[in-house]
Scaffold this motif. Structure first.
Motif, PDB file in Angstrom:
ATOM      1  N   PRO A  14     -57.618 108.841   5.337  1.00 19.78           N
ATOM      2  CA  PRO A  14     -58.366 107.809   5.008  1.00 19.78           C
ATOM      3  C   PRO A  14     -59.782 107.843   4.090  1.00 19.78           C
ATOM      4  O   PRO A  14     -60.897 108.393   4.973  1.00 19.78           O
ATOM      5  N   GLY A  15     -59.737 106.906   2.884  1.00 14.81           N
ATOM      6  CA  GLY A  15     -61.047 107.101   2.498  1.00 14.81           C
ATOM      7  C   GLY A  15     -61.321 108.405   1.067  1.00 14.81           C
ATOM      8  O   GLY A  15     -62.523 108.786   0.589  1.00 14.81           O
ATOM      9  N   GLY A  16     -60.350 109.245   1.322  1.00 18.64           N
ATOM     10  CA  GLY A  16     -60.149 110.868   0.438  1.00 18.64           C
ATOM     11  C   GLY A  16     -60.226 109.699  -0.571  1.00 18.64           C
ATOM     12  O   GLY A  16     -60.230 108.834  -1.744  1.00 18.64           O
ATOM     13  N   LYS A  86     -56.803 103.815   0.790  1.00 20.54           N
ATOM     14  CA  LYS A  86     -56.090 103.085   2.017  1.00 20.54           C
ATOM     15  C   LYS A  86     -54.834 103.905   2.268  1.00 20.54           C
ATOM     16  O   LYS A  86     -54.021 104.218   1.208  1.00 20.54           O
ATOM     17  N   PRO A  87     -54.337 103.509   3.872  1.00 21.71           N
ATOM     18  CA  PRO A  87     -52.830 104.264   4.245  1.00 21.71           C
ATOM     19  C   PRO A  87     -51.500 103.318   2.792  1.00 21.71           C
ATOM     20  O   PRO A  87     -50.535 103.539   3.125  1.00 21.71           O
ATOM     21  N   GLU A  88     -53.014 101.885   2.395  1.00 23.00           N
ATOM     22  CA  GLU A  88     -51.163 100.993   1.868  1.00 23.00           C
ATOM     23  C   GLU A  88     -51.265 101.381   0.063  1.00 23.00           C
ATOM     24  O   GLU A  88     -50.955 101.133  -0.455  1.00 23.00           O
ATOM     25  N   ASP A  89     -51.773 102.747  -0.073  1.00 20.76           N
ATOM     26  CA  ASP A  89     -52.141 103.905  -1.099  1.00 20.76           C
ATOM     27  C   ASP A  89     -51.039 104.578  -0.866  1.00 20.76           C
ATOM     28  O   ASP A  89     -50.618 104.778  -2.365  1.00 20.76           O
ATOM     29  N   TRP A 106     -40.960 108.205 -18.356  1.00 21.22           N
ATOM     30  CA  TRP A 106     -41.617 108.327 -16.934  1.00 21.22           C
ATOM     31  C   TRP A 106     -40.822 109.929 -16.803  1.00 21.22           C
ATOM     32  O   TRP A 106     -40.289 110.459 -17.033  1.00 21.22           O
ATOM     33  N   GLY A 107     -42.417 109.741 -15.994  1.00 22.27           N
ATOM     34  CA  GLY A 107     -42.508 110.732 -15.049  1.00 22.27           C
ATOM     35  C   GLY A 107     -41.920 111.553 -14.062  1.00 22.27           C
ATOM     36  O   GLY A 107     -40.815 110.520 -13.406  1.00 22.27           O
ATOM     37  N   GLN A 108     -41.512 112.131 -13.395  1.00 27.83           N
ATOM     38  CA  GLN A 108     -40.924 112.494 -12.186  1.00 27.83           C
ATOM     39  C   GLN A 108     -41.270 112.251 -10.609  1.00 27.83           C
ATOM     40  O   GLN A 108     -40.454 111.823 -10.395  1.00 27.83           O
ATOM     41  N   GLY A 109     -42.307 112.080 -10.627  1.00 29.85           N
ATOM     42  CA  GLY A 109     -43.216 111.317  -9.862  1.00 29.85           C
ATOM     43  C   GLY A 109     -43.742 112.404  -9.025  1.00 29.85           C
ATOM     44  O   GLY A 109     -43.185 113.393  -8.833  1.00 29.85           O
ATOM     45  N   THR A 110     -44.829 112.220  -8.153  1.00 28.99           N
ATOM     46  CA  THR A 110     -45.747 113.003  -7.787  1.00 28.99           C
ATOM     47  C   THR A 110     -46.266 111.914  -6.492  1.00 28.99           C
ATOM     48  O   THR A 110     -46.268 110.744  -6.902  1.00 28.99           O
ATOM     49  N   GLN A 111     -45.916 112.744  -4.629  1.00 28.24           N
ATOM     50  CA  GLN A 111     -46.445 111.950  -3.698  1.00 28.24           C
ATOM     51  C   GLN A 111     -47.398 111.609  -3.265  1.00 28.24           C
ATOM     52  O   GLN A 111     -47.852 113.032  -2.536  1.00 28.24           O
ATOM     53  N   VAL A 112     -47.953 110.454  -3.490  1.00 23.37           N
ATOM     54  CA  VAL A 112     -49.208 110.453  -2.706  1.00 23.37           C
ATOM     55  C   VAL A 112     -49.249 109.681  -0.770  1.00 23.37           C
ATOM     56  O   VAL A 112     -48.308 108.593  -0.832  1.00 23.37           O
ATOM     57  N   THR A 113     -49.668 110.389  -0.339  1.00 18.38           N
ATOM     58  CA  THR A 113     -49.968 110.293   1.640  1.00 18.38           C
ATOM     59  C   THR A 113     -50.977 110.097   2.082  1.00 18.38           C
ATOM     60  O   THR A 113     -51.959 110.803   1.516  1.00 18.38           O
TER      61      THR A 113
END
Length: 116
Positions: A14-16, A86-89, A106-113
């Motif tokens: 978070p904050g990054g 934020k975690p909700e992102d 559409w692109g294939q998607g990339t995970q953001v955690t």
């Protein structure tokens, strides 16, 4: 055959910050609009940011002031700079490219955690 290649996702505290990119190739038509959407688990896909050829940007209220969309038309590439995450992102982020032909892809998607 149109191909969209996304990159830049990952795990961040978070904050990054993270920067996503999406490069389109394979169409004889010019690109009209490029956008980013996201889909969190159990939720509908939602628009995050969009930029048509006019250069006018549109952002979801939840990311205004933190995310910035930009385009490099010479490279057919769209970027999403994400700050103060934020975690909700946390979601899978998808790029959407609309051509002047009226077709979109559409692109294939990339995970953001976002997690500590």
């Amino acid at each position: 055959q149109v191909q969209l290649v996304e990159s830049g996702g990952g795990l961040v505290q978070p904050g990054g910050s993270l920067r996503l990119s999406c490069t389109a190739s394979g169409s004889i038509f010019s690109i009209y609009a490029m956008a980013w959407h996201r889909q969190a688990p159990g939720k509908q896909r939602e628009l995050v940011a969009a930029m048509p050829s006019s250069g006018i940007t549109n952002y979801a209220n939840s990311v205004k002031g933190r995310f910035t969309i930009s385009r490099d038309n010479a490279k057919n590439t769209v970027y999403l700079q994400m700050n103060s995450l934020k975690p909700e992102d946390t979601a899978v982020y998808y790029c959407l490219v609309t051509y002047y032909s009226g077709r979109d892809y559409w692109g294939q998607g990339t995970q953001v955690t976002v997690s500590s």
